[in-house]
Design a protein around this motif. Structure first.
Motif, PDB file in Angstrom:
ATOM      1  N   GLN A 121       0.847  -1.190   0.000  1.00 36.33           N
ATOM      2  CA  GLN A 121       0.000   0.000   0.000  1.00 36.33           C
ATOM      3  C   GLN A 121       0.882   1.240   0.000  1.00 36.33           C
ATOM      4  N   SER A 122       0.521   2.209  -0.836  1.00 39.16           N
ATOM      5  CA  SER A 122       1.280   3.448  -0.893  1.00 39.16           C
ATOM      6  C   SER A 122       1.002   4.293   0.345  1.00 39.16           C
ATOM      7  N   ALA A 123       1.805   5.328   0.521  1.00 43.57           N
ATOM      8  CA  ALA A 123       1.647   6.187   1.694  1.00 43.57           C
ATOM      9  C   ALA A 123       0.345   6.965   1.647  1.00 43.57           C
ATOM     10  N   THR A 124      -0.144   7.258   0.444  1.00 48.00           N
ATOM     11  CA  THR A 124      -1.400   7.982   0.287  1.00 48.00           C
ATOM     12  C   THR A 124      -2.389   7.114  -0.460  1.00 48.00           C
ATOM     13  N   ALA A 125      -3.599   7.011   0.050  1.00 46.07           N
ATOM     14  CA  ALA A 125      -4.626   6.196  -0.590  1.00 46.07           C
ATOM     15  C   ALA A 125      -5.285   7.004  -1.716  1.00 46.07           C
ATOM     16  N   PRO A 126      -5.878   6.338  -2.733  1.00 55.45           N
ATOM     17  CA  PRO A 126      -5.803   4.888  -2.929  1.00 55.45           C
ATOM     18  C   PRO A 126      -4.525   4.501  -3.652  1.00 55.45           C
ATOM     19  N   GLY A 127      -3.980   3.358  -3.332  1.00 54.65           N
ATOM     20  CA  GLY A 127      -2.790   2.856  -3.985  1.00 54.65           C
ATOM     21  C   GLY A 127      -2.425   1.515  -3.405  1.00 54.65           C
ATOM     22  N   GLU A 128      -2.788   0.432  -4.109  1.00 63.24           N
ATOM     23  CA  GLU A 128      -2.556  -0.916  -3.598  1.00 63.24           C
ATOM     24  C   GLU A 128      -2.108  -1.811  -4.737  1.00 63.24           C
ATOM     25  N   ARG A 129      -1.196  -2.710  -4.417  1.00 68.03           N
ATOM     26  CA  ARG A 129      -0.660  -3.634  -5.415  1.00 68.03           C
ATOM     27  C   ARG A 129      -0.430  -4.991  -4.762  1.00 68.03           C
ATOM     28  N   ARG A 130      -0.850  -6.031  -5.450  1.00 68.50           N
ATOM     29  CA  ARG A 130      -0.712  -7.387  -4.917  1.00 68.50           C
ATOM     30  C   ARG A 130       0.135  -8.218  -5.867  1.00 68.50           C
ATOM     31  N   ILE A 131       1.158  -8.875  -5.310  1.00 65.20           N
ATOM     32  CA  ILE A 131       2.003  -9.776  -6.079  1.00 65.20           C
ATOM     33  C   ILE A 131       2.248 -11.025  -5.232  1.00 65.20           C
ATOM     34  N   ALA A 132       2.840 -12.026  -5.838  1.00 63.74           N
ATOM     35  CA  ALA A 132       3.153 -13.251  -5.098  1.00 63.74           C
ATOM     36  C   ALA A 132       4.406 -13.882  -5.691  1.00 63.74           C
ATOM     37  N   ARG A 133       5.058 -14.688  -4.880  1.00 63.13           N
ATOM     38  CA  ARG A 133       6.233 -15.422  -5.348  1.00 63.13           C
ATOM     39  C   ARG A 133       6.182 -16.839  -4.810  1.00 63.13           C
ATOM     40  N   VAL A 134       6.530 -17.789  -5.684  1.00 66.36           N
ATOM     41  CA  VAL A 134       6.526 -19.207  -5.324  1.00 66.36           C
ATOM     42  C   VAL A 134       7.976 -19.658  -5.176  1.00 66.36           C
ATOM     43  N   VAL A 135       8.306 -20.266  -4.058  1.00 58.52           N
ATOM     44  CA  VAL A 135       9.672 -20.712  -3.807  1.00 58.52           C
ATOM     45  C   VAL A 135       9.678 -22.167  -3.337  1.00 58.52           C
ATOM     46  N   TRP A 136      10.808 -22.821  -3.589  1.00 55.69           N
ATOM     47  CA  TRP A 136      11.025 -24.190  -3.118  1.00 55.69           C
ATOM     48  C   TRP A 136      11.842 -24.144  -1.837  1.00 55.69           C
ATOM     49  N   SER A 137      11.480 -24.990  -0.889  1.00 58.13           N
ATOM     50  CA  SER A 137      12.190 -25.078   0.387  1.00 58.13           C
ATOM     51  C   SER A 137      12.373 -26.546   0.740  1.00 58.13           C
ATOM     52  N   LEU A 138      13.617 -26.929   0.982  1.00 57.02           N
ATOM     53  CA  LEU A 138      13.928 -28.337   1.240  1.00 57.02           C
ATOM     54  C   LEU A 138      13.202 -28.864   2.475  1.00 57.02           C
ATOM     55  N   ASP A 139      12.602 -30.027   2.322  1.00 55.28           N
ATOM     56  CA  ASP A 139      11.981 -30.745   3.430  1.00 55.28           C
ATOM     57  C   ASP A 139      12.884 -31.921   3.796  1.00 55.28           C
ATOM     58  N   PRO A 140      13.555 -31.875   4.953  1.00 58.30           N
ATOM     59  CA  PRO A 140      14.483 -32.962   5.311  1.00 58.30           C
ATOM     60  C   PRO A 140      13.837 -34.340   5.269  1.00 58.30           C
ATOM     61  N   ARG A 141      12.581 -34.428   5.677  1.00 57.18           N
ATOM     62  CA  ARG A 141      11.914 -35.738   5.702  1.00 57.18           C
ATOM     63  C   ARG A 141      11.777 -36.316   4.301  1.00 57.18           C
ATOM     64  N   ARG A 142      11.403 -35.465   3.365  1.00 57.69           N
ATOM     65  CA  ARG A 142      11.234 -35.955   1.995  1.00 57.69           C
ATOM     66  C   ARG A 142      12.563 -36.388   1.397  1.00 57.69           C
ATOM     67  N   ARG A 143      13.627 -35.641   1.661  1.00 56.83           N
ATOM     68  CA  ARG A 143      14.932 -35.980   1.095  1.00 56.83           C
ATOM     69  C   ARG A 143      15.513 -37.241   1.719  1.00 56.83           C
ATOM     70  N   VAL A 144      15.339 -37.425   3.011  1.00 57.79           N
ATOM     71  CA  VAL A 144      15.831 -38.638   3.668  1.00 57.79           C
ATOM     72  C   VAL A 144      15.052 -39.857   3.179  1.00 57.79           C
ATOM     73  N   ARG A 145      13.774 -39.661   2.905  1.00 64.51           N
ATOM     74  CA  ARG A 145      12.943 -40.781   2.452  1.00 64.51           C
ATOM     75  C   ARG A 145      13.439 -41.348   1.124  1.00 64.51           C
ATOM     76  N   GLU A 146      14.178 -40.569   0.348  1.00 66.91           N
ATOM     77  CA  GLU A 146      14.667 -41.052  -0.945  1.00 66.91           C
ATOM     78  C   GLU A 146      15.744 -42.130  -0.809  1.00 66.91           C
ATOM     79  N   PHE A 147      16.378 -42.211   0.350  1.00 62.93           N
ATOM     80  CA  PHE A 147      17.422 -43.215   0.556  1.00 62.93           C
ATOM     81  C   PHE A 147      16.779 -44.527   1.003  1.00 62.93           C
ATOM     82  N   ARG A 148      16.982 -45.550   0.204  1.00 67.74           N
ATOM     83  CA  ARG A 148      16.353 -46.841   0.482  1.00 67.74           C
ATOM     84  C   ARG A 148      17.309 -47.843   1.095  1.00 67.74           C
TER      85      ARG A 148
END
Length: 364
Positions: free
Chosen positions: A106-133
């Motif tokens: 939101q800008s300092a003076t209304a009206p003024g709004e902007r919406r964005i998003a970002r998708v990121v990957w984050s390592l899950d230790p459980r999933r990575r350990v599960r790959e070892f058989r």
């Protein structure tokens, strides 16, 4: 009408036209000013939203911002920036390794709004350990003399000299990952041997050198310890935790000590010969050799051959693209606790990664 009589009406018409043009120019100028103000507010709101996302990512890497750990969990962060602009970021975990950062600026003076998003990957230790058989996965021959130890039956137990308190935070994940309480002792994986001798040729490298979407290049960039060169590197692991020292790989023999939580991500571009004791996630593009009596705790990913001299041990998991050679008294003992700690406490691996193909979404 005389020409002198026409002059007054013509003058009036000209004045009216000039007045209309002046009013039009005034209205146009006002519209341009309003549009400029709206554009400035939009830009300020966009910068606030993007700044909020980047601030979350910085705090995430530094460990100062807690990220939801379970799918569908979320938390909200709000802040006001210098100048009066504000942002609100919703951190929402979509799956075990995918996180959505949904920001509204939101800008300092209304009206003024902007919406964005970002998708990121984050390592899950459980999933990575599960790959070892298996405790040891190898891509070519396994040569073991009598008296060696390959054991996947202790995968839910801490190493013998570790206090159970060290592994207590992972008790539930261990039960969920290993309902039978064991994995295979050793497992031959034919796909690991593909291109094992040509790991430097572009992207042609065995799966042993990947962790989720992190390929060889990404792992090298994230490494805490990078060992370059074309010849075999000989190194004695000192058991310290100085991030600037290539020899300090934590203190696995004192897991509750000051360096017990130091699990570096180590990359070697050539062969590596180790002595002493250390821990972490180890990526070796050539051959790996542990000297007699040496020990490594964590996850070892080796493109070439693995050689364990007399009495050398790996606690955790080992994935080898080439041969595995074990001398008398040497061994690989599977440990889910060690594997989980290695992935969980590696700062280089836990840093978020923008999803390939464009992670910014606008508008969301």
């Amino acid at each position: 009408m005389a020409p002198r009589g026409m002059a007054i009406p013509l003058t009036l018409l000209l004045l009216l036209a000039l007045t209309g043009l002046a009013h039009g120019a005034l209205i146009l100028t006002r519209q341009q000013v309003l549009a400029a103000h709206a554009s400035a507010r939009y830009l300020q709101a966009s910068l606030a939203a993007e700044g909020g996302v980047r601030e979350v990512l910085r705090g995430w890497v530094a460990g100062s911002i807690a990220i939801p750990t379970r799918p569908a969990e979320s938390r909200i962060l709000r802040s006001r920036l210098p100048g009066g602009a504000r942002y609100e970021v919703v951190i929402r975990r979509l799956s075990s390794e995918i996180v959505l950062l949904d920001a509204v600026g939101q800008s300092a003076t209304a009206p003024g709004e902007r919406r964005i998003a970002r998708v990121v990957w984050s390592l899950d230790p459980r999933r990575r350990v599960r790959e070892f058989r298996a405790a040891l996965e190898y891509g070519q021959d396994a040569v073991a003399v009598e008296g060696t130890l390959l054991n996947g039956g202790l995968v839910t137990s801490p190493p013998p000299h570790w206090d159970p308190v060290v592994c207590a935070p992972y008790a539930l994940p261990l039960v969920q990952l290993y309902p039978t309480g064991s994995v295979a002792d050793a497992l031959y994986r034919a796909e690991l041997s593909a291109d094992a001798g040509d790991v430097g040729a572009g992207s042609s490298h065995p799966p042993a050198l990947e962790v989720g979407p992190l390929d060889l290049g990404a792992l090298r960039r994230r490494s805490d310890v990078f060992l370059g060169g074309s010849s075999t590197t000989t190194l004695t692991m000192s058991g310290g935790c100085d991030p600037g020292s290539p020899r300090d790989w934590g203190s696995p023999l004192e897991p509750m000590g000051i360096c017990g939580n130091h699990f570096p991500l180590v990359t070697s571009t050539s062969g590596l010969a180790l002595d002493g004791a250390g821990q972490g996630v180890l990526l070796v593009l050539g051959d790996l050799e542990l000297a007699s009596g040496a020990s490594f705790y964590g996850v070892a990913l080796v493109a070439g051959d693995l050689t364990l001299r007399t009495g050398a041990r790996i606690s955790g998991f080992a994935r080898v693209g080439g041969r595995a050679i074990l001398e008398e008294g040497a061994g690989v003992v599977a440990s889910g606790c060690v594997g989980l700690r290695a992935f969980d406490l590696s700062r280089g691996l836990k840093a978020p990664l923008p999803v390939p193909g464009g992670s910014w979404l606008a508008p969301a």
